[in-house]
Write an enzyme that holds these catalytic residues in place. Structure first.
Site, PDB file in Angstrom:
ATOM      1  N   ASP A 112     -12.633   3.510   0.556  1.00  0.00           N
ATOM      2  CA  ASP A 112     -11.715   4.531   0.040  1.00  0.00           C
ATOM      3  C   ASP A 112     -12.056   5.904   0.620  1.00  0.00           C
ATOM      4  O   ASP A 112     -13.213   6.180   0.940  1.00  0.00           O
ATOM      5  CB  ASP A 112     -11.815   4.557  -1.505  1.00  0.00           C
ATOM      6  CG  ASP A 112     -10.657   5.313  -2.143  1.00  0.00           C
ATOM      7  OD1 ASP A 112      -9.649   5.568  -1.456  1.00  0.00           O
ATOM      8  OD2 ASP A 112     -10.771   5.654  -3.331  1.00  0.00           O
ATOM      9  N   TRP A 120     -10.526  12.251   4.029  1.00  0.00           N
ATOM     10  CA  TRP A 120     -11.299  12.563   5.248  1.00  0.00           C
ATOM     11  C   TRP A 120     -10.370  13.211   6.279  1.00  0.00           C
ATOM     12  O   TRP A 120     -10.726  14.222   6.898  1.00  0.00           O
ATOM     13  CB  TRP A 120     -11.896  11.268   5.814  1.00  0.00           C
ATOM     14  CG  TRP A 120     -12.805  11.460   6.985  1.00  0.00           C
ATOM     15  CD1 TRP A 120     -14.170  11.562   6.969  1.00  0.00           C
ATOM     16  CD2 TRP A 120     -12.418  11.561   8.363  1.00  0.00           C
ATOM     17  NE1 TRP A 120     -14.657  11.728   8.239  1.00  0.00           N
ATOM     18  CE2 TRP A 120     -13.594  11.733   9.117  1.00  0.00           C
ATOM     19  CE3 TRP A 120     -11.202  11.538   9.044  1.00  0.00           C
ATOM     20  CZ2 TRP A 120     -13.599  11.866  10.506  1.00  0.00           C
ATOM     21  CZ3 TRP A 120     -11.197  11.679  10.422  1.00  0.00           C
ATOM     22  CH2 TRP A 120     -12.379  11.839  11.153  1.00  0.00           C
ATOM     23  N   SER A 163      -4.111  -3.083  -0.339  1.00  0.00           N
ATOM     24  CA  SER A 163      -3.817  -3.645  -1.658  1.00  0.00           C
ATOM     25  C   SER A 163      -2.318  -3.901  -1.810  1.00  0.00           C
ATOM     26  O   SER A 163      -1.499  -3.355  -1.061  1.00  0.00           O
ATOM     27  CB  SER A 163      -4.279  -2.673  -2.757  1.00  0.00           C
ATOM     28  OG  SER A 163      -3.414  -1.557  -2.798  1.00  0.00           O
ATOM     29  N   GLU A 169      -0.575  -2.707  -4.015  1.00  0.00           N
ATOM     30  CA  GLU A 169       0.000  -1.389  -4.340  1.00  0.00           C
ATOM     31  C   GLU A 169       0.202  -0.526  -3.092  1.00  0.00           C
ATOM     32  O   GLU A 169       1.047   0.362  -3.083  1.00  0.00           O
ATOM     33  CB  GLU A 169      -0.913  -0.657  -5.340  1.00  0.00           C
ATOM     34  CG  GLU A 169      -0.962  -1.284  -6.731  1.00  0.00           C
ATOM     35  CD  GLU A 169      -1.826  -2.553  -6.826  1.00  0.00           C
ATOM     36  OE1 GLU A 169      -2.681  -2.772  -5.925  1.00  0.00           O
ATOM     37  OE2 GLU A 169      -1.631  -3.331  -7.765  1.00  0.00           O
ATOM     38  N   ASN A 170      -0.595  -0.789  -2.047  1.00  0.00           N
ATOM     39  CA  ASN A 170      -0.473   0.023  -0.817  1.00  0.00           C
ATOM     40  C   ASN A 170       0.893  -0.117  -0.140  1.00  0.00           C
ATOM     41  O   ASN A 170       1.282   0.738   0.662  1.00  0.00           O
ATOM     42  CB  ASN A 170      -1.581  -0.317   0.194  1.00  0.00           C
ATOM     43  CG  ASN A 170      -2.943   0.216  -0.184  1.00  0.00           C
ATOM     44  OD1 ASN A 170      -3.967  -0.325   0.214  1.00  0.00           O
ATOM     45  ND2 ASN A 170      -2.987   1.291  -0.970  1.00  0.00           N
ATOM     46  N   ARG A 194       3.165   2.944  -0.183  1.00  0.00           N
ATOM     47  CA  ARG A 194       2.916   4.159   0.619  1.00  0.00           C
ATOM     48  C   ARG A 194       4.077   4.384   1.585  1.00  0.00           C
ATOM     49  O   ARG A 194       4.883   3.470   1.825  1.00  0.00           O
ATOM     50  CB  ARG A 194       1.615   3.996   1.398  1.00  0.00           C
ATOM     51  CG  ARG A 194       0.438   3.992   0.462  1.00  0.00           C
ATOM     52  CD  ARG A 194      -0.871   4.132   1.186  1.00  0.00           C
ATOM     53  NE  ARG A 194      -1.933   4.263   0.202  1.00  0.00           N
ATOM     54  CZ  ARG A 194      -3.165   4.633   0.460  1.00  0.00           C
ATOM     55  NH1 ARG A 194      -3.514   4.905   1.696  1.00  0.00           N
ATOM     56  NH2 ARG A 194      -4.051   4.733  -0.495  1.00  0.00           N
ATOM     57  N   ARG A 198     -13.635   3.500  -9.974  1.00  0.00           N
ATOM     58  CA  ARG A 198     -12.655   2.497 -10.432  1.00  0.00           C
ATOM     59  C   ARG A 198     -12.819   1.204  -9.643  1.00  0.00           C
ATOM     60  O   ARG A 198     -13.370   1.203  -8.553  1.00  0.00           O
ATOM     61  CB  ARG A 198     -11.222   2.997 -10.142  1.00  0.00           C
ATOM     62  CG  ARG A 198     -10.693   4.053 -11.034  1.00  0.00           C
ATOM     63  CD  ARG A 198      -9.201   4.270 -10.743  1.00  0.00           C
ATOM     64  NE  ARG A 198      -8.959   4.776  -9.395  1.00  0.00           N
ATOM     65  CZ  ARG A 198      -9.029   6.049  -9.039  1.00  0.00           C
ATOM     66  NH1 ARG A 198      -9.336   6.966  -9.929  1.00  0.00           N
ATOM     67  NH2 ARG A 198      -8.789   6.415  -7.799  1.00  0.00           N
TER      68      ARG A 198
END
Ligand code: FPP
Length: 254
Positions: A27, A32, A72, A74-75, A78, A201
């Site tokens: 993560d 970054w 993931s 969920e990604n 994006r 998390r």
């Protein structure tokens, strides 16, 4: 960190007690990139070096399974541009690294809803998995389009189908049955879970499998992750007492 200091950390690791399976939630690529005034994609691209560091570091100390949360479920939410770039990066990395994987006897594996990956990505992955299938030094598992709740739902559906078909007696369902119906049926549970970037998390990652894993969090952003950090995590792990619900006295006596 100087190479000597990394080697010193490595020398302190007790080889007989290295975790067999290390899982990592990579993560902080976006943060970054922001810190360096770059696009998020540049953060992901720089994360590839860290993947290499984690893999070589794990191999050097005798870790047998390394699992990386690369994308993931969920990604998928994006921006399309970022999702496409991540898929391209995955294909490019697998193609670029395949010789290195073979030379170091790395077996590539993937877990997740692989059918949802773009065709080119899936094909590259399948080829690399097939061509490294006989390698034995370390198994590198990429979690792609993966989430634990997706995996657990799929496990329940497949167990229910076997019950319905009359091939599985509901009374005989135990923890082993569940484990055998998860994507990780052919790999042991991780003893150590690392998450970078300071977030505390689990984010829907290997929820069943990390029941007894030791957790190690670092503020280091993934593109800055080096072997040194893996060695620090393993040393910290080796300093902990793993009781599995027993008392400290029981553990010392056994
Ligand atoms: C999390 O950072 C990182 C990802 C979602 C992708 C990880 C992918 C790589 C390291 C690329 C290469 C991987 C392989 C296996 C070839 P984030 O974008 O959530 O960062 P943020 O929380 O700072 O926004």
């Amino acid at each position: 960190m100087a190479e000597q200091a990394t080697d010193d950390l490595k020398a302190r690791i007790e080889r007989a007690r290295v975790p067999e399976h290390v899982a990592i939630i990579m993560d902080g690529n976006g943060r970054w990139a922001q810190l360096h005034g770059e696009h998020r994609i540049v953060g992901h691209a720089n994360g590839v070096r860290s993947v290499r560091e984690a893999l070589t570091g794990a191999t050097e100390i005798g870790v047998r399974y390394l699992t990386l949360y690369a994308f993931s479920t969920e990604n998928w939410n994006r921006p399309k541009e970022e999702v496409d770039a991540l898929m391209d990066l995955l294909v490019k990395t697998v193609v670029d690294e395949i010789t290195e994987l073979q030379e170091n006897s790395v077996r590539l594996n993937a877990i997740g809803d692989l059918d949802s990956l773009p065709t080119a990505c899936r094909a590259t992955l399948d080829d690399a998995i097939a061509s490294t299938a006989k390698n034995e030094r370390i198994t590198l598992t990429l979690a792609l389009s993966y989430s634990s709740r997706w995996e657990i739902t799929r496990m329940v559906r497949s167990i229910a189908a076997e019950v319905k078909a009359g091939t599985l007696d509901p009374e005989k369902i135990d923890e082993r049955t569940v484990a055998q119906h998860l994507c990780t049926h052919n790999i042991p549970d991780p003893e150590l879970l690392i998450r970078t970037s300071g977030e505390l998390r689990i984010s829907n990652f290997l929820l069943w499998q990390i029941a007894y894993a030791e957790l190690w969090f670092t503020p280091v952003l993934w593109p800055d992750f080096r072997k040194q950090h893996l060695f620090e995590a393993v040393l910290d792990y080796q300093g902990r007492e793993r009781r599995f619900g027993k008392t400290s006295e029981q553990i010392t006596a056994s």
